[in-house]
Structure formats: C-alpha cells, structure tokens
Write a protein that holds these residues in place. Sequence first.
Motif, PDB file in Angstrom:
ATOM      1  N   THR A 117       1.009  -1.208  -0.091  1.00 47.54           N
ATOM      2  CA  THR A 117      -0.020  -0.184  -0.045  1.00 47.54           C
ATOM      3  C   THR A 117       0.739   1.003  -0.006  1.00 47.54           C
ATOM      4  O   THR A 117       0.647   2.085  -0.681  1.00 47.54           O
ATOM      5  CB  THR A 117      -0.946  -0.125   1.195  1.00 47.54           C
ATOM      6  OG1 THR A 117      -1.627  -1.306   1.158  1.00 47.54           O
ATOM      7  CG2 THR A 117      -1.893   1.119   1.198  1.00 47.54           C
ATOM      8  N   PHE A 118       1.762   1.301   0.733  1.00 48.88           N
ATOM      9  CA  PHE A 118       2.793   2.363   0.828  1.00 48.88           C
ATOM     10  C   PHE A 118       3.592   2.560  -0.376  1.00 48.88           C
ATOM     11  O   PHE A 118       3.420   3.739  -0.882  1.00 48.88           O
ATOM     12  CB  PHE A 118       3.962   2.236   1.912  1.00 48.88           C
ATOM     13  CG  PHE A 118       4.951   3.432   2.036  1.00 48.88           C
ATOM     14  CD1 PHE A 118       4.776   4.387   2.288  1.00 48.88           C
ATOM     15  CD2 PHE A 118       6.263   2.884   1.521  1.00 48.88           C
ATOM     16  CE1 PHE A 118       5.795   5.442   2.193  1.00 48.88           C
ATOM     17  CE2 PHE A 118       7.204   3.862   1.454  1.00 48.88           C
ATOM     18  CZ  PHE A 118       6.782   5.186   1.778  1.00 48.88           C
ATOM     19  N   LEU A 119       4.039   1.610  -1.064  1.00 47.30           N
ATOM     20  CA  LEU A 119       4.571   1.654  -2.525  1.00 47.30           C
ATOM     21  C   LEU A 119       3.795   2.071  -3.350  1.00 47.30           C
ATOM     22  O   LEU A 119       4.122   3.016  -4.535  1.00 47.30           O
ATOM     23  CB  LEU A 119       5.374   0.370  -2.708  1.00 47.30           C
ATOM     24  CG  LEU A 119       6.579   0.049  -1.973  1.00 47.30           C
ATOM     25  CD1 LEU A 119       7.149  -1.331  -2.329  1.00 47.30           C
ATOM     26  CD2 LEU A 119       7.734   1.106  -1.947  1.00 47.30           C
ATOM     27  N   ARG A 120       2.479   1.537  -3.403  1.00 43.75           N
ATOM     28  CA  ARG A 120       1.300   1.989  -4.408  1.00 43.75           C
ATOM     29  C   ARG A 120       1.204   3.439  -4.308  1.00 43.75           C
ATOM     30  O   ARG A 120       1.095   4.122  -5.309  1.00 43.75           O
ATOM     31  CB  ARG A 120       0.261   1.386  -4.124  1.00 43.75           C
ATOM     32  CG  ARG A 120      -0.882   1.400  -5.124  1.00 43.75           C
ATOM     33  CD  ARG A 120      -0.598   1.147  -6.381  1.00 43.75           C
ATOM     34  NE  ARG A 120      -1.371   1.524  -7.159  1.00 43.75           N
ATOM     35  CZ  ARG A 120      -2.322   1.005  -8.324  1.00 43.75           C
ATOM     36  NH1 ARG A 120      -2.048  -0.383  -8.189  1.00 43.75           N
ATOM     37  NH2 ARG A 120      -3.207   1.674  -8.988  1.00 43.75           N
ATOM     38  N   GLN A 121       0.929   3.843  -3.132  1.00 43.95           N
ATOM     39  CA  GLN A 121       0.681   5.350  -2.926  1.00 43.95           C
ATOM     40  C   GLN A 121       1.703   6.420  -3.503  1.00 43.95           C
ATOM     41  O   GLN A 121       1.655   7.537  -3.796  1.00 43.95           O
ATOM     42  CB  GLN A 121       0.198   5.615  -1.531  1.00 43.95           C
ATOM     43  CG  GLN A 121      -1.009   5.223  -1.136  1.00 43.95           C
ATOM     44  CD  GLN A 121      -1.529   5.252   0.322  1.00 43.95           C
ATOM     45  OE1 GLN A 121      -0.590   5.722   0.994  1.00 43.95           O
ATOM     46  NE2 GLN A 121      -2.624   4.999   0.652  1.00 43.95           N
ATOM     47  N   PHE A 122       3.239   5.831  -2.900  1.00 52.67           N
ATOM     48  CA  PHE A 122       4.253   6.623  -3.327  1.00 52.67           C
ATOM     49  C   PHE A 122       4.341   6.523  -4.913  1.00 52.67           C
ATOM     50  O   PHE A 122       4.713   7.605  -5.421  1.00 52.67           O
ATOM     51  CB  PHE A 122       5.413   5.730  -2.694  1.00 52.67           C
ATOM     52  CG  PHE A 122       6.632   6.478  -3.220  1.00 52.67           C
ATOM     53  CD1 PHE A 122       7.192   7.794  -2.331  1.00 52.67           C
ATOM     54  CD2 PHE A 122       7.565   6.095  -3.799  1.00 52.67           C
ATOM     55  CE1 PHE A 122       8.218   8.455  -2.537  1.00 52.67           C
ATOM     56  CE2 PHE A 122       8.899   6.741  -4.318  1.00 52.67           C
ATOM     57  CZ  PHE A 122       9.347   7.850  -3.535  1.00 52.67           C
TER      58      PHE A 122
END
Length: 72
Positions: A5-10
């Motif tokens: 989720t973090f990498l997707r949002q980033f």
Amino acid sequence: METYTFLRQFADSWMLLALFIFFIGTWFWAFRPGSRPMHDDAANSIFRHEDAPADDGGALSQDNNTDPEGQK
C-alpha cells in the motif's frame, strides 16, 4: 501500513511527479538552443563516408573470407 500500500501510494503520487519532472527536464535539455549543432552532426553522421567506404579496422577480408592468419 503495509508495504504494498505504501509503495502503491508513493508511485501514484511522488514518483509520478518525479518522473514527470525528469521527462520535462530531459525534453528541455534535448531542445536547448545550443544543442542544434550536435543534433545536426548526429543526423548527418550516416553520410560521412558517402564517397568511400569506412576503414574496416582490421576486419576479415571480404575477398576470400579468411581470418588474419590465412585460415578458412
């Protein structure tokens, strides 16, 4: 927050902005006013040896397809 989720949002926010800025920067660098002679030279490089072939630089002989030692 999980890693995906973090990498997707980033990737959807800051990385998209960073890559867009990189694209615009490379576009401006390629089309800057002082680069015209460099681009003209690259465009005309295929015509440099129009009258005579380029030096083969020690490649195989084209007459009898032998290597430098004379073996077939």
